[in-house]
Write a protein that holds these residues in place. Structure first.
Motif, PDB file in Angstrom:
ATOM      1  N   GLY A   6       0.745  -1.065   0.030  1.00  0.00           N
ATOM      2  CA  GLY A   6      -0.094  -0.290   0.106  1.00  0.00           C
ATOM      3  C   GLY A   6       0.839   1.275  -0.187  1.00  0.00           C
ATOM      4  N   ALA A   7       0.256   2.278   0.254  1.00  0.00           N
ATOM      5  CA  ALA A   7       0.941   3.425   0.332  1.00  0.00           C
ATOM      6  C   ALA A   7       2.006   3.502   1.280  1.00  0.00           C
ATOM      7  CB  ALA A   7       0.162   4.817   0.671  1.00  0.00           C
ATOM      8  N   VAL A   8       1.860   2.766   2.420  1.00  0.00           N
ATOM      9  CA  VAL A   8       2.967   2.454   3.498  1.00  0.00           C
ATOM     10  C   VAL A   8       3.013   1.031   3.334  1.00  0.00           C
ATOM     11  CG1 VAL A   8       3.438   2.590   5.970  1.00  0.00           C
ATOM     12  CG2 VAL A   8       1.979   4.397   5.045  1.00  0.00           C
ATOM     13  N   GLY A   9       4.460   0.483   3.266  1.00  0.00           N
ATOM     14  CA  GLY A   9       4.558  -0.621   3.199  1.00  0.00           C
ATOM     15  C   GLY A   9       4.891  -1.393   4.439  1.00  0.00           C
ATOM     16  N   VAL A  10       4.222  -2.496   4.778  1.00  0.00           N
ATOM     17  CA  VAL A  10       4.480  -3.245   5.692  1.00  0.00           C
ATOM     18  C   VAL A  10       5.308  -4.506   5.631  1.00  0.00           C
ATOM     19  CG1 VAL A  10       3.305  -4.228   7.987  1.00  0.00           C
ATOM     20  CG2 VAL A  10       2.276  -2.232   6.814  1.00  0.00           C
ATOM     21  N   PRO A  11       6.259  -5.019   6.236  1.00  0.00           N
ATOM     22  CA  PRO A  11       7.265  -6.027   5.840  1.00  0.00           C
ATOM     23  C   PRO A  11       6.148  -7.322   6.299  1.00  0.00           C
ATOM     24  CG  PRO A  11       8.439  -4.568   6.922  1.00  0.00           C
ATOM     25  CD  PRO A  11       7.054  -3.959   7.150  1.00  0.00           C
ATOM     26  N   PRO A  12       6.406  -8.321   5.601  1.00  0.00           N
ATOM     27  CA  PRO A  12       5.936  -9.484   6.003  1.00  0.00           C
ATOM     28  C   PRO A  12       5.562 -10.158   7.248  1.00  0.00           C
ATOM     29  CG  PRO A  12       6.984  -9.815   3.697  1.00  0.00           C
ATOM     30  CD  PRO A  12       7.275  -8.610   4.285  1.00  0.00           C
ATOM     31  N   LEU A  13       6.971  -9.973   8.127  1.00  0.00           N
ATOM     32  CA  LEU A  13       7.071 -10.373   9.282  1.00  0.00           C
ATOM     33  C   LEU A  13       6.270  -9.518  10.162  1.00  0.00           C
ATOM     34  CD1 LEU A  13       8.399 -12.176  11.494  1.00  0.00           C
ATOM     35  CD2 LEU A  13      10.106 -10.680  11.628  1.00  0.00           C
ATOM     36  N   GLU A  14       6.079  -8.283  10.006  1.00  0.00           N
ATOM     37  CA  GLU A  14       5.139  -7.568  10.840  1.00  0.00           C
ATOM     38  C   GLU A  14       3.939  -7.810  10.667  1.00  0.00           C
ATOM     39  OE1 GLU A  14       5.930  -3.138  10.784  1.00  0.00           O
ATOM     40  OE2 GLU A  14       8.078  -3.549  11.020  1.00  0.00           O
TER      41      GLU A  14
ATOM     42  N   LEU B 199       0.771 -10.405  18.304  1.00  0.00           N
ATOM     43  CA  LEU B 199       2.085 -10.265  18.795  1.00  0.00           C
ATOM     44  C   LEU B 199       2.688  -8.915  18.781  1.00  0.00           C
ATOM     45  CD1 LEU B 199       3.939 -13.596  17.526  1.00  0.00           C
ATOM     46  CD2 LEU B 199       2.739 -13.124  19.627  1.00  0.00           C
ATOM     47  N   LYS B 200       1.993  -8.208  17.925  1.00  0.00           N
ATOM     48  CA  LYS B 200       2.640  -6.657  17.757  1.00  0.00           C
ATOM     49  C   LYS B 200       1.415  -5.902  17.221  1.00  0.00           C
ATOM     50  CE  LYS B 200       6.333  -4.024  15.488  1.00  0.00           C
ATOM     51  NZ  LYS B 200       7.275  -3.842  14.593  1.00  0.00           N
ATOM     52  N   GLU B 201       1.428  -4.602  18.039  1.00  0.00           N
ATOM     53  CA  GLU B 201       0.179  -3.635  17.266  1.00  0.00           C
ATOM     54  C   GLU B 201       0.397  -3.010  16.232  1.00  0.00           C
ATOM     55  OE1 GLU B 201      -2.659  -0.394  19.427  1.00  0.00           O
ATOM     56  OE2 GLU B 201      -1.034  -1.385  20.770  1.00  0.00           O
ATOM     57  N   ASN B 202      -0.374  -3.039  15.332  1.00  0.00           N
ATOM     58  CA  ASN B 202      -0.282  -2.404  13.879  1.00  0.00           C
ATOM     59  C   ASN B 202      -1.483  -2.173  13.424  1.00  0.00           C
ATOM     60  OD1 ASN B 202       0.381  -1.415  11.296  1.00  0.00           O
ATOM     61  ND2 ASN B 202       2.170  -2.470  11.253  1.00  0.00           N
ATOM     62  N   PRO B 203      -2.151  -0.864  13.613  1.00  0.00           N
ATOM     63  CA  PRO B 203      -3.485  -0.255  13.143  1.00  0.00           C
ATOM     64  C   PRO B 203      -3.816  -0.565  11.867  1.00  0.00           C
ATOM     65  CG  PRO B 203      -2.774   1.025  15.139  1.00  0.00           C
ATOM     66  CD  PRO B 203      -1.582   0.125  14.763  1.00  0.00           C
ATOM     67  N   ILE B 204      -2.515  -0.207  11.188  1.00  0.00           N
ATOM     68  CA  ILE B 204      -2.649  -0.178   9.450  1.00  0.00           C
ATOM     69  C   ILE B 204      -2.972  -1.530   8.988  1.00  0.00           C
ATOM     70  CG2 ILE B 204      -1.391   0.033   7.542  1.00  0.00           C
ATOM     71  CD1 ILE B 204       0.426   2.212   8.681  1.00  0.00           C
ATOM     72  N   VAL B 205      -2.463  -2.592   9.772  1.00  0.00           N
ATOM     73  CA  VAL B 205      -2.773  -3.865   9.226  1.00  0.00           C
ATOM     74  C   VAL B 205      -4.330  -4.417   9.605  1.00  0.00           C
ATOM     75  CG1 VAL B 205      -2.387  -6.411   9.312  1.00  0.00           C
ATOM     76  CG2 VAL B 205      -0.629  -4.518   9.071  1.00  0.00           C
ATOM     77  N   THR B 206      -4.382  -4.220  11.112  1.00  0.00           N
ATOM     78  CA  THR B 206      -5.582  -4.816  11.743  1.00  0.00           C
ATOM     79  C   THR B 206      -7.024  -4.024  11.684  1.00  0.00           C
ATOM     80  OG1 THR B 206      -5.146  -3.880  13.880  1.00  0.00           O
ATOM     81  CG2 THR B 206      -4.235  -5.928  13.414  1.00  0.00           C
ATOM     82  N   GLU B 207      -6.953  -2.594  11.563  1.00  0.00           N
ATOM     83  CA  GLU B 207      -8.041  -1.681  11.546  1.00  0.00           C
ATOM     84  C   GLU B 207      -8.206  -1.251   9.973  1.00  0.00           C
ATOM     85  OE1 GLU B 207     -10.097  -1.695  13.978  1.00  0.00           O
ATOM     86  OE2 GLU B 207      -8.761  -2.957  15.080  1.00  0.00           O
ATOM     87  N   LEU B 208      -7.312  -1.250   9.007  1.00  0.00           N
ATOM     88  CA  LEU B 208      -7.350  -0.626   7.832  1.00  0.00           C
ATOM     89  C   LEU B 208      -7.364  -1.601   6.785  1.00  0.00           C
ATOM     90  CD1 LEU B 208      -5.346   2.846   8.184  1.00  0.00           C
ATOM     91  CD2 LEU B 208      -7.876   2.550   8.493  1.00  0.00           C
ATOM     92  N   ARG B 209      -6.203  -2.316   6.515  1.00  0.00           N
ATOM     93  CA  ARG B 209      -6.169  -3.168   5.503  1.00  0.00           C
ATOM     94  C   ARG B 209      -6.896  -4.582   5.546  1.00  0.00           C
ATOM     95  NH1 ARG B 209       0.117  -1.917   3.937  1.00  0.00           N
ATOM     96  NH2 ARG B 209      -0.160   0.155   3.414  1.00  0.00           N
ATOM     97  N   LEU B 210      -6.701  -5.046   6.757  1.00  0.00           N
ATOM     98  CA  LEU B 210      -7.352  -6.402   6.888  1.00  0.00           C
ATOM     99  C   LEU B 210      -8.946  -6.469   6.594  1.00  0.00           C
ATOM    100  CD1 LEU B 210      -6.910  -9.298   7.316  1.00  0.00           C
ATOM    101  CD2 LEU B 210      -7.067  -9.007   9.877  1.00  0.00           C
ATOM    102  N   PRO B 211      -9.672  -5.393   7.056  1.00  0.00           N
ATOM    103  CA  PRO B 211     -11.314  -5.471   6.913  1.00  0.00           C
ATOM    104  C   PRO B 211     -11.395  -5.308   5.682  1.00  0.00           C
ATOM    105  CG  PRO B 211     -10.633  -3.567   8.520  1.00  0.00           C
ATOM    106  CD  PRO B 211      -9.424  -4.439   8.376  1.00  0.00           C
ATOM    107  N   ARG B 212     -10.571  -4.101   4.777  1.00  0.00           N
ATOM    108  CA  ARG B 212     -10.732  -3.668   3.311  1.00  0.00           C
ATOM    109  C   ARG B 212     -10.418  -5.098   2.464  1.00  0.00           C
ATOM    110  NH1 ARG B 212      -8.387   1.466   0.426  1.00  0.00           N
ATOM    111  NH2 ARG B 212      -8.781   0.804  -1.577  1.00  0.00           N
ATOM    112  N   VAL B 213      -9.514  -5.571   2.944  1.00  0.00           N
ATOM    113  CA  VAL B 213      -9.202  -7.111   1.881  1.00  0.00           C
ATOM    114  C   VAL B 213     -10.269  -8.207   2.029  1.00  0.00           C
ATOM    115  CG1 VAL B 213      -7.399  -8.744   1.633  1.00  0.00           C
ATOM    116  CG2 VAL B 213      -6.619  -6.380   1.768  1.00  0.00           C
ATOM    117  N   LEU B 214     -10.492  -8.417   3.579  1.00  0.00           N
ATOM    118  CA  LEU B 214     -11.594  -9.517   3.519  1.00  0.00           C
ATOM    119  C   LEU B 214     -12.953  -9.021   3.101  1.00  0.00           C
ATOM    120  CD1 LEU B 214     -10.866 -10.555   7.570  1.00  0.00           C
ATOM    121  CD2 LEU B 214     -10.158 -11.793   5.223  1.00  0.00           C
TER     122      LEU B 214
END
Length: 340
Positions: free
Chosen positions: A31-39, A47-62
């Motif tokens: 995306g506009a902000v890259g997130v490494p696969p491990l993160e 294991l690690k908090e990342n709102p970009i993944v859990t609150e923005l991209r994941l619901p959009r992708v699902l």
């Protein structure tokens, strides 16, 4: 070497599952902000908090997977029900009818959102938005059938669907343009957008897919019989009236749930079944679940293009699917004309 038919079909479904998995990974990580696969993995596992993944991209992708699956399966069902390779939720007017139903409910219910606030185009409507969209989709499909004079007239059916869809899209735009501040939201919704899907929208989509998709999958054998003609299907003892109504209701419900959350995203239901027929044949017992898988993967990948082609700005995903699907539709028309 020619593979045995069961092995080939198994490989097709394995490939579809792999493509869907790849689309999910790319959709969450790129995306506009890259997130490494491990993160990404750490965020998904908590294991690690990342709102970009859990609150923005994941619901959009699902949400994209569910919308694409609904449109893909509905498109295959419409084509089988009407025995028309050019039928899909968009061309039959169902998508435009669903959008008009939701907009009408919002306009008279006072729930019109000023600029795509929260997770969807409309606020405070809940499940009633999908119900309104379902009634609009069903009404538009029935009107298309009446204007065309039945399912047997392929050319008239496509023309009637385009006319009905255009009129309803115009009425939808008119209702939403009553406030000039909403102009940008109007066009983004009309073209289809996954950017505002949140967890409530994903849960709603999941619920309606559970209601609409199983009946379609169970009626795959009935759709196979319909391809042989109504007389043959009746000779097999099938209650055609009830089966057609159930198919129409289930496909309209899937279309309405997708449109209520993401707007009008055209051509997914047209392209996907045609691509899969070359690999799986005309067996709707296989074509329907495969269309759901490929529809979900295709829409997520199209949304990925919409997010990255003009970043940091975004295109509505409906623009990308239209650019892909428009030439494909023209090819189908040319092919139909050649056969005629």
């Amino acid at each position: 070497m020619v593979l045995a038919l069961p092995l080939r079909r198994g490989l097709v479904f394995l490939g579809l599952g792999g493509l869907l998995g790849l689309a999910l990974v790319l959709g969450v990580g790129v995306g506009a902000v890259g997130v490494p696969p491990l993160e990404v993995v750490q965020a998904l596992l908590g294991l690690k908090e990342n709102p970009i993944v859990t609150e923005l991209r994941l619901p959009r992708v699902l949400g994209g997977v569910l919308v694409g699956a609904a449109l893909g399966a509905a498109g295959a069902a419409f084509q089988g029900l009407f025995r028309n390779p050019l039928a899909d939720p968009y061309l039959m007017g169902a998508a435009s009818g669903a959008a008009f139903g939701v907009t009408l409910l919002a306009a008279f219910g006072g729930g019109l959102a000023p600029a795509f606030a929260q997770h969807a185009v409309f606020q405070g409507l809940g499940l009633s938005a999908t119900l309104a969209g379902f009634l609009g989709a069903l009404g538009a499909t029935l009107l298309t059938l009446v204007l065309a004079g039945g399912v047997a007239r392929t050319g008239e059916l496509v023309l009637a669907g385009v006319v009905v869809g255009s009129v309803l899209t115009g009425l939808t735009t008119y209702l939403m343009l009553q406030d000039a501040d909403r102009v940008r939201a109007v066009f983004a919704y009309t073209l289809g957008n996954l950017a505002f899907l949140g967890w409530p929208g994903v849960r709603g989509l999941g619920l309606f897919l559970l209601l609409g998709l199983p009946p379609l999958l169970l009626l795959g054998r009935a759709l196979n019989a319909l391809q042989l003609g109504e007389e043959v299907a009746q000779s097999l003892g099938l209650p055609l009236g009830g089966l057609k109504l159930l198919l129409l209701l289930a496909a309209s419900l899937l279309t309405a749930s997708a449109v209520a959350q993401a707007g009008i995203i055209g051509f997914v239901g047209l392209i996907v079944p045609h691509l899969l027929r070359r690999l799986l044949g005309e067996d709707y017992r296989l074509l329907l679940p495969a269309s759901a898988l490929l529809g979900g993967a295709l829409l997520v990948l199209a949304d990925l293009l919409a997010r990255t082609l003009t970043r940091p700005a975004e295109l509505p995903v409906g623009v990308v699917t239209t650019l892909l699907g428009g030439p494909f539709f023209l090819y189908l028309l040319w092919r139909q004309r050649g056969r005629a």
